[in-house]
Design a protein around this motif. Structure first.
Motif, PDB file in Angstrom:
ATOM      1  N   ARG A  47       0.811  -0.970   0.063  1.00  0.00           N
ATOM      2  CA  ARG A  47      -0.013  -0.224  -0.313  1.00  0.00           C
ATOM      3  C   ARG A  47       0.312   1.343  -0.132  1.00  0.00           C
ATOM      4  O   ARG A  47       2.224   1.565  -0.033  1.00  0.00           O
TER       5      ARG A  47
ATOM      6  N   VAL B  83       0.674   5.247   1.920  1.00  0.00           N
ATOM      7  CA  VAL B  83       0.191   5.806   2.474  1.00  0.00           C
ATOM      8  C   VAL B  83       0.320   8.031   1.786  1.00  0.00           C
ATOM      9  O   VAL B  83       1.914   7.658   1.451  1.00  0.00           O
TER      10      VAL B  83
ATOM     11  N   ILE C 282      -5.030   6.410   2.139  1.00  0.00           N
ATOM     12  CA  ILE C 282      -3.981   5.253   2.074  1.00  0.00           C
ATOM     13  C   ILE C 282      -5.009   4.757   0.602  1.00  0.00           C
ATOM     14  O   ILE C 282      -5.441   4.830   0.431  1.00  0.00           O
TER      15      ILE C 282
ATOM     16  N   PHE D  19       6.179   5.785   5.616  1.00  0.00           N
ATOM     17  CA  PHE D  19       5.709   4.535   6.644  1.00  0.00           C
ATOM     18  C   PHE D  19       7.202   3.952   7.578  1.00  0.00           C
ATOM     19  O   PHE D  19       8.080   3.802   7.099  1.00  0.00           O
TER      20      PHE D  19
ATOM     21  N   GLN E  26       3.155  -1.186  10.866  1.00  0.00           N
ATOM     22  CA  GLN E  26       1.866  -1.131   9.479  1.00  0.00           C
ATOM     23  C   GLN E  26       1.620   0.509  10.102  1.00  0.00           C
ATOM     24  O   GLN E  26       0.412   0.857  10.271  1.00  0.00           O
TER      25      GLN E  26
ATOM     26  N   VAL F 128       2.259   4.728  10.759  1.00  0.00           N
ATOM     27  CA  VAL F 128       2.991   5.123   9.664  1.00  0.00           C
ATOM     28  C   VAL F 128       3.324   7.127  10.843  1.00  0.00           C
ATOM     29  O   VAL F 128       2.061   7.427  11.386  1.00  0.00           O
TER      30      VAL F 128
ATOM     31  N   ILE G 285      -1.956   1.640  10.897  1.00  0.00           N
ATOM     32  CA  ILE G 285      -2.706   1.808   9.781  1.00  0.00           C
ATOM     33  C   ILE G 285      -4.107   0.329  10.554  1.00  0.00           C
ATOM     34  O   ILE G 285      -5.290   1.264   9.677  1.00  0.00           O
TER      35      ILE G 285
ATOM     36  N   SER H 167       4.463   1.244   1.283  1.00  0.00           N
ATOM     37  CA  SER H 167       4.951   0.314   3.086  1.00  0.00           C
ATOM     38  C   SER H 167       5.192  -0.766   2.511  1.00  0.00           C
ATOM     39  O   SER H 167       5.553  -1.284   1.192  1.00  0.00           O
TER      40      SER H 167
END
Length: 456
Positions: A188, A190, A207, A230, A235, A237, A254, A452
């Motif tokens: 992923r 962000v 995200i 990240f 996970q 941030v 997240i 990520s």
């Protein structure tokens, strides 16, 4: 559920097939045995990504077969897989209009001559079905067309709303088998979503999947947010937010949505970046007209000063082994890149080209440092080796900035600003050859991406 598994090696498979970790939540996979056939004595197809220039591999991906009314979903899954592979710059999905066989049974041996006729070197055959309990079952086989051999075969079970992630995991499996390296599609990004007029933008933390799908907002837009980062080990941030005009640094989980304040830093010039183990962050704080770099232990919240100069030292980024930090500094009279020990020792300048260098980010592979370069009114995204040699510009434009690495270190994402009253930033990816640049489509203006690690 996350499983560790080793795939059984098909006949005459090369040593590059490595153990790979199945990354999926509530998703189960099993290896499919090789279909028996007489194979010509030829080497299995493989991409050598150690070369400076890699010609994209022609690969055929006919739409997955389906049962139980899943034809549309099967087609969409196939498109996601094909687009993932294409964006990497290492694969060239062939035009489906050229296929002699429009559909394939994943359990059957293909007619390889039909695929050799269109110069396909690799072929993916898959089937999507719905189980009696409502789950989806997807199975696929990757074939070497000219050797007429199966390279990998897998089947997966998942809930229907998880189909896009399943497609990314299949693309990762194909990528790894053909390159010998981990894929990066099950990840992923962000980023900062921007809406409203150019002089009064609302900036929200958001995200999305790495291909721009499944956008979800993490903040409401009440306060300005900037430069998310990240963690490489979870996970989590970090990001900057201006609440009441005071810059604060937040740590956001997240998955749970839990948020905590790392600290209020009135003199902060750039959001923190994590250490490789995720236990500390490094940041730049401005005091009395100059900025220096500090490290913070996330457990104790204790800060340690790493640089002590009358210049502006900012934008620090750890090497993947945690032993060094790259940063930008004007101590030589203009913005240039420097590398020092993680304790601040022995800073050495590594950039010597024309223009100003900024936003350095160390590759997860450790072999390159990405940067933004401003020269002649243009902004470029480039890479260089950690000693400063081998500088290459990958892309340039009116305003390019903010590179972030895919977890396998072969692709960068950045944002590009367009001119004019209606202009704004958009996200792009480019591979490390610079030959494969693509826009990542989002519904709003988007900036400050951060990639990520691979999902668990």
């Amino acid at each position: 559920m996350a499983l560790d598994m080793t795939l059984p090696a098909p006949r005459r498979i090369s040593n590059s097939l490595k153990r790979w970790r199945l990354r999926a939540v509530a998703l189960v996979a099993a290896a499919i045995g090789a279909v028996g056939l007489a194979a010509p004595a030829q080497a299995l197809v493989q991409i050598d990504i150690t070369q400076g220039q890699v010609e994209p591999l022609p690969i055929a991906l006919p739409s997955f077969g389906s049962t139980g009314g899943e034809a549309d979903l099967a087609r969409q899954m196939t498109e996601v897989i094909a687009n993932d592979l294409k964006r990497s710059g290492l694969f060239r999905p062939l035009d489906p209009a050229s296929y002699v066989d429009q559909t394939l049974d994943a359990a059957a041996v293909p007619n390889f001559q039909n695929w050799r006729a269109i110069d396909a070197q690799a072929l993916v055959a898959g089937t999507l079905t719905r189980e009696p309990d409502g789950r989806l079952k997807a199975e696929f086989r990757l074939w070497d067309v000219f050797a007429a051999e199966q390279m990998i075969g897998q089947q997966y079970y998942t809930q229907p709303d998880n189909w896009r992630r399943l497609a990314h995991i299949i693309a990762d499996a194909i990528y790894e088998r053909l390159t010998g390296e981990k894929g990066y599609f099950d990840t992923r990004v962000v980023f900062v979503s921007e809406t409203g007029p150019k002089n009064d933008r609302t900036k929200r933390l958001a995200i999305m999947d790495q291909d721009g799908a499944n956008v979800r907002y993490l903040t409401r837009g009440d306060d300005l947010v900037l430069t998310p980062r990240f963690s490489p080990s979870s996970q989590d941030v970090t990001y900057m937010s201006y609440s009441g005009g005071v810059p604060s640094v937040y740590l956001l989980n997240i998955e749970t949505g839990e948020r905590e304040v790392l600290g209020n830093f009135p003199g902060m010039t750039f959001a923190p970046r994590f250490s490789p183990d995720g236990r500390s962050v490094v940041m730049s704080l401005q005091q009395e007209g100059n900025a220096n770099i500090y490290a913070m232990d996330l457990g104790s919240r204790r800060t340690t000063r790493l640089t002590n100069s009358a210049s502006i030292d900012t934008s620090p980024s750890f090497s993947p082994d945690g032993r060094q930090i790259v940063f930008e500094s004007d101590r030589g009279g203009a913005q240039q890149l420097y590398v020092m020990g993680a304790d601040g020792s022995n800073p050495q300048r590594i950039s010597f080209g024309n223009g100003r260098y900024s936003t350095p980010v160390w590759s997860p592979r450790g072999d390159l440092i990405a940067f933004t370069k401003q020269s002649g009114g243009r902004f470029s995204i480039g890479v260089m080796k950690p000693d400063g040699s081998g500088e290459r510009i990958l892309t340039e434009g009116y305003h390019n900035e903010g590179p972030t690495w895919a977890p396998n270190g072969r692709v960068l994402m950045f944002f590009r600003e367009t001119q004019g009253a209606q202009g704004g930033p958009s996200l792009y990816t480019v591979d490390i050859t610079g030959r494969n640049e693509m826009r990542v489509t989002t519904d709003t203006f988007s900036s400050d991406p951060a990639w990520s690690p691979l999902l668990d």
